[in-house]
Enzyme design. Structure first.
Site, mmCIF file in Angstrom:
data_model
loop_
_atom_site.group_PDB
_atom_site.id
_atom_site.type_symbol
_atom_site.label_atom_id
_atom_site.label_comp_id
_atom_site.label_asym_id
_atom_site.label_seq_id
_atom_site.Cartn_x
_atom_site.Cartn_y
_atom_site.Cartn_z
ATOM 1 N N ILE A 17 102.830 113.826 71.462
ATOM 2 C CA ILE A 17 103.490 113.053 72.516
ATOM 3 C C ILE A 17 104.605 112.241 71.869
ATOM 4 C CG2 ILE A 17 103.233 111.328 74.320
ATOM 5 C CD1 ILE A 17 101.711 113.917 74.887
ATOM 6 N N LYS A 18 105.824 112.429 72.345
ATOM 7 C CA LYS A 18 106.965 111.698 71.791
ATOM 8 C C LYS A 18 107.096 110.343 72.482
ATOM 9 C CE LYS A 18 110.861 113.849 70.781
ATOM 10 N NZ LYS A 18 112.056 114.733 70.910
ATOM 11 N N ILE A 19 107.072 109.295 71.682
ATOM 12 C CA ILE A 19 107.227 107.928 72.179
ATOM 13 C C ILE A 19 108.360 107.268 71.399
ATOM 14 C CG2 ILE A 19 106.111 105.675 72.450
ATOM 15 C CD1 ILE A 19 103.424 107.079 72.563
#
Length: 364
Positions: free
Chosen positions: A139-141
């Site tokens: 998950i890209k944050i």
């Protein structure tokens, strides 16, 4: 002919593709790149999805299905993108298995409009993780002040995270701290730390673009800041992931958060088109490349082994010279962080507009 991509892999660099489309997945192109070009992972962003959705008819049936189910534009985007990423995860699963879960990863990004909203970012990360439902997902944050606690919170839930939009060394220090804090919470929550992975995506070419503009034409410092900045980030990585605090986590099975070199396509045509690959070879790193850069590396890259750990003094010299030349590093980083979020938001808007058009066509 030297297999440059194999040489990168042998030097400890994981080659990832910065692109994804349903065409790549269904045609076998992605599987072919994994098999024949040493591609070990995939990163996506709203621009990539918008481009994929605007080409061809492979999404039409699912758009119609989602519209028929009463989904709004956000729901359709969620359905389309998570489907592609889930299927890409399945394609990359053999790489995941072969590397013991280190690579074979596919990244999907939280809504960029949540970059300054901690609670919403956490909920978005959880929703994407649950919907894709694949262990080789990232998950890209984004590494904004508000999203940094979300990084820790996601990791504490056992979610593997690709921290994106890192430009400066100060921000990177906070990202590494957020990662270790997340692992400590995950351990307390009973998670198996060996299953949690993370990369810290350090943007390279944009640093040169901003600093070169400030230096003006003819400066002998042009094109040197991006690589120097990344090299110093790697030094910080080596320093941070040592000592008693880290060793306690490592003993519990924790994995180091790998530095990932992003934005590695050269923006200035006067520069070597493989410079952000050749000059940043170091063990336990990732280099995510647009296909144009991947092709250039395959064709004429000059891989000479580790080009980072023996160049710290050079990097310090570049940064000192930039300061002497009047370049305000902190201001550069602040501008790049702000513009980075704005560019992602713009791309997300373009993605929504593209999907709205397809939804309208499906309803005709």
């Amino acid at each position: 002919m030297a297999d440059n991509l194999q040489q990168l892999t042998d030097a400890g660099v994981a080659v990832w593709l910065d692109d994804l489309s349903r065409e790549r997945i269904e045609s076998g192109n992605l599987a072919g790149l994994a098999k024949d070009s040493h591609v070990q992972g995939v990163t996506t962003n709203p621009s990539i999805f918008a481009a994929a959705l605007s080409e061809g008819e492979r999404y039409d049936a699912q758009v119609a299905e989602l519209v028929g189910a009463g989904k709004d534009v956000d729901g359709v985007v969620f359905g389309l993108t998570t489907t592609d990423v889930r299927n890409a995860c399945d394609v990359m699963k053999p790489v995941f298995d072969a590397t013991g879960g280190v690579d074979g990863r596919v990244s999907i990004e939280v809504d960029p409009y949540l970059a300054h909203k901690e609670a919403e970012t956490i909920e978005s990360a959880k929703a994407l993780w649950a919907e894709v439902d694949r262990e080789n997902l990232f998950i890209k944050i984004p590494a904004t002040d508000e999203s940094t606690p979300a990084i820790t919170a996601a990791l504490a839930e056992g979610i593997s995270v690709n921290v994106t939009l890192i430009f400066g060394l100060g921000r990177y220090a906070k990202v590494m701290e957020a990662y270790v804090a997340g692992l400590e919470q995950a351990k307390a929550n009973g998670h198996d730390l060996s299953t949690i992975h993370s990369v810290a995506s350090f943007f390279v070419s944009r640093v040169d673009t901003e600093i070169d503009a400030r230096l003006g034409e003819g400066s002998d410092l042009a094109g040197k800041a991006g690589v120097a900045n990344a090299r110093l980030a790697y030094r910080d990585y080596e320093t941070f992931f040592s000592g008693e605090r880290w060793e306690a986590l490592a003993a519990a099975g924790a994995n180091k958060q790998r530095p990932l070199w992003a934005s590695t396509g050269v923006k200035n045509p006067d520069y070597r088109d493989t410079m952000y690959v050749d000059d940043l070879v170091a063990p336990n790193t990732v280099n995510t490349m647009p296909e144009k850069t991947l092709d250039a590396v395959r064709d004429h890259s000059d891989v000479q082994g580790d080009q980072v750990t023996n160049h710290y003094d050079d990097a310090d010299g570049v940064m000192a010279a930039l300061k002497d030349a009047g370049v305000d590093y902190d201001d550069v980083i602040a501008v790049l962080e702000r513009e980075g979020v704005e560019k992602f938001e713009k791309s997300w808007s373009e993605l929504l507009d593209t999907v709205k058009g397809q939804m309208e066509a499906a309803g005709e």
